[in-house]
Design an enzyme around this catalytic site. Sequence first.
Site, PDB file in Angstrom:
ATOM      1  N   TYR B 104       9.506   5.790   5.251  1.00  0.00           N
ATOM      2  CA  TYR B 104      10.571   4.669   5.355  1.00  0.00           C
ATOM      3  C   TYR B 104      11.836   5.166   6.338  1.00  0.00           C
ATOM      4  O   TYR B 104      11.577   6.477   6.526  1.00  0.00           O
ATOM      5  CB  TYR B 104      11.162   4.976   3.852  1.00  0.00           C
ATOM      6  CG  TYR B 104      10.663   3.993   2.921  1.00  0.00           C
ATOM      7  CD1 TYR B 104      10.946   2.550   2.804  1.00  0.00           C
ATOM      8  CD2 TYR B 104       9.817   4.356   2.160  1.00  0.00           C
ATOM      9  CE1 TYR B 104      10.275   1.940   1.474  1.00  0.00           C
ATOM     10  CE2 TYR B 104       9.210   3.836   1.138  1.00  0.00           C
ATOM     11  CZ  TYR B 104       9.489   2.327   0.913  1.00  0.00           C
ATOM     12  OH  TYR B 104       8.893   1.654  -0.057  1.00  0.00           O
ATOM     13  N   TYR B 143       2.468   6.354   0.183  1.00  0.00           N
ATOM     14  CA  TYR B 143       3.194   7.607   0.375  1.00  0.00           C
ATOM     15  C   TYR B 143       3.198   8.337  -0.887  1.00  0.00           C
ATOM     16  O   TYR B 143       3.183   7.755  -1.750  1.00  0.00           O
ATOM     17  CB  TYR B 143       4.535   7.148   0.977  1.00  0.00           C
ATOM     18  CG  TYR B 143       5.440   6.386   0.173  1.00  0.00           C
ATOM     19  CD1 TYR B 143       6.110   7.211  -0.710  1.00  0.00           C
ATOM     20  CD2 TYR B 143       5.432   5.138   0.182  1.00  0.00           C
ATOM     21  CE1 TYR B 143       6.907   6.008  -1.565  1.00  0.00           C
ATOM     22  CE2 TYR B 143       6.186   4.254  -0.381  1.00  0.00           C
ATOM     23  CZ  TYR B 143       7.118   4.772  -1.516  1.00  0.00           C
ATOM     24  OH  TYR B 143       7.881   4.063  -2.265  1.00  0.00           O
ATOM     25  N   ARG B 153       2.252   6.541  -4.195  1.00  0.00           N
ATOM     26  CA  ARG B 153       2.307   5.073  -4.377  1.00  0.00           C
ATOM     27  C   ARG B 153       1.525   4.273  -3.816  1.00  0.00           C
ATOM     28  O   ARG B 153       1.073   4.407  -2.601  1.00  0.00           O
ATOM     29  CB  ARG B 153       3.700   4.559  -3.946  1.00  0.00           C
ATOM     30  CG  ARG B 153       5.097   4.949  -4.591  1.00  0.00           C
ATOM     31  CD  ARG B 153       5.125   4.862  -6.078  1.00  0.00           C
ATOM     32  NE  ARG B 153       4.590   3.467  -6.468  1.00  0.00           N
ATOM     33  CZ  ARG B 153       5.480   2.308  -6.640  1.00  0.00           C
ATOM     34  NH1 ARG B 153       6.551   2.238  -5.766  1.00  0.00           N
ATOM     35  NH2 ARG B 153       4.767   1.158  -6.847  1.00  0.00           N
ATOM     36  N   HIS B 156       2.911  -0.973  -0.823  1.00  0.00           N
ATOM     37  CA  HIS B 156       3.618  -2.167  -1.436  1.00  0.00           C
ATOM     38  C   HIS B 156       4.855  -2.388  -0.507  1.00  0.00           C
ATOM     39  O   HIS B 156       5.189  -1.853   0.402  1.00  0.00           O
ATOM     40  CB  HIS B 156       4.080  -1.520  -2.723  1.00  0.00           C
ATOM     41  CG  HIS B 156       5.057  -0.412  -2.584  1.00  0.00           C
ATOM     42  ND1 HIS B 156       4.629   0.904  -2.436  1.00  0.00           N
ATOM     43  CD2 HIS B 156       6.381  -0.438  -2.578  1.00  0.00           C
ATOM     44  CE1 HIS B 156       5.714   1.790  -2.549  1.00  0.00           C
ATOM     45  NE2 HIS B 156       6.838   1.000  -2.544  1.00  0.00           N
ATOM     46  N   HIS B 158       8.454  -4.067  -1.074  1.00  0.00           N
ATOM     47  CA  HIS B 158       9.951  -4.356  -1.949  1.00  0.00           C
ATOM     48  C   HIS B 158      10.399  -5.708  -1.581  1.00  0.00           C
ATOM     49  O   HIS B 158      10.330  -6.169  -0.425  1.00  0.00           O
ATOM     50  CB  HIS B 158      10.907  -3.170  -1.848  1.00  0.00           C
ATOM     51  CG  HIS B 158      10.468  -2.010  -2.171  1.00  0.00           C
ATOM     52  ND1 HIS B 158      10.645  -1.244  -3.156  1.00  0.00           N
ATOM     53  CD2 HIS B 158       9.869  -0.899  -1.394  1.00  0.00           C
ATOM     54  CE1 HIS B 158      10.253  -0.210  -3.615  1.00  0.00           C
ATOM     55  NE2 HIS B 158       9.587   0.076  -2.295  1.00  0.00           N
TER      56      HIS B 158
END
Lengths: 180, 233
Positions: B104, B143, B153, B156, B158
């Site tokens: 991120y 990640y 995870r 995906h 969000h």
Amino acid sequence: MTTLTTTALAATAAQTIGPYWHLIEDPAMADLTRFGANGEVITLIGTITDGDGAPASDACVEIWQSSPAADDKFPGYGRCAPDATGTFRFTTVKPGPVPGRGNTQQAPHIAINLFGRGIMTRLYTRAYFEGDPLNATDPLLGLIDEPARRATLIARPEGANIWRLDIRIQGDNETVFIEI
Amino acid sequence: MNDIIGFRPPAPGSQPDNNTPAYGSTRARHPLRPLLAFPHTITEATGPAFSPTHFPPHTDLSVMNGKLAQGERIIVRGRITDEDGRPVPNTMVEIWQANAAGRYFHPLDTHDAPLDPNFKGDGRVFTDADGWYQYTSIKPGAYPWRNHKNAWRPNHIHYSFFGPGFATRLITQMYFPGDPLLAFDPVFKGVPDEAARNRLIANFDLDVTQPEHALGYRFDVVLRGRAATPMGI
Ligand SMILES: [Fe+2]
């Protein structure tokens, strides 16, 4: 109670907002007066702590007001990223009373959504204002028997036009969260 | 007397429990006391409206300052309806995600994967009059996180949805088909109903796919529908 028809799909499942929601954050959204709203400008602040007493500094705090009615100058909605101490701060316009169900009247209040890492859906609550005479007959506050529990929904004055409502997610003095 | 109509309660099993022990962070972040039952009023039944004038759309995350982000370019298209199948028009949709390497653009993300100077990972789109939205991005990478040993995870994106009322507010995540990490993910698996859970997985869609340009995925979303009974009754 209503039931879904067989052809309808239930609402999509929620998932946690996670710790990286700041990618969509805009600090300007914490100021609901930025488009030139009229009315009594107030600051709503509060500190969010979790069941370990730790500040929920990663949380996403949202407010929504059904009063004053949203228009071009007043969005009614705000969003804030708390600081390192878990403290959020909104600048907004003080709400007035709004209708409740039937012929009831609701005391002035601000709706609050809390999202965060470790919160799967959302936590919903309200901020009322200490000293408002309508609090005594508010239909929601009237459902909470224990004065200490009711007090978790009532913001207290902290200086000129500053109102504080701390939020405790879990444990001692746990905030009353509301089904939504 | 007012005739504002609230929204239906969540269907059983369709929503995760805020107390989900397999997701460790929920331990100290779920209320212990029961929620206060209170029928929707004007405050819950109405909600914000966002204008593209104040909130300009940003529909292509795959390009920054004219430079292409690393990764597999994707187009995500879908329709937002309510529980009665009615489209939700002109509603704001916010998206955010990791880059192709699973990192991120965020100071708290310390994963040892490269940042991409041409990818920030935030987007904003509005549905059209018929509830359709679409944006272009790159496929986010998986990640690691510290929830349990060797926790990763799944890929995906969000999402943040509003809909017509504060009660219809929805924050969720979209997953990708065939991801082996889904079976081990306590966030995804936190949705009790299997069908509801699997609706968080987008479908590969050749009709959304654009030749020589990007793979297409379809992700439809359902927001809560209005209750049949007016609140004044
Ligand atoms: Fe994520």
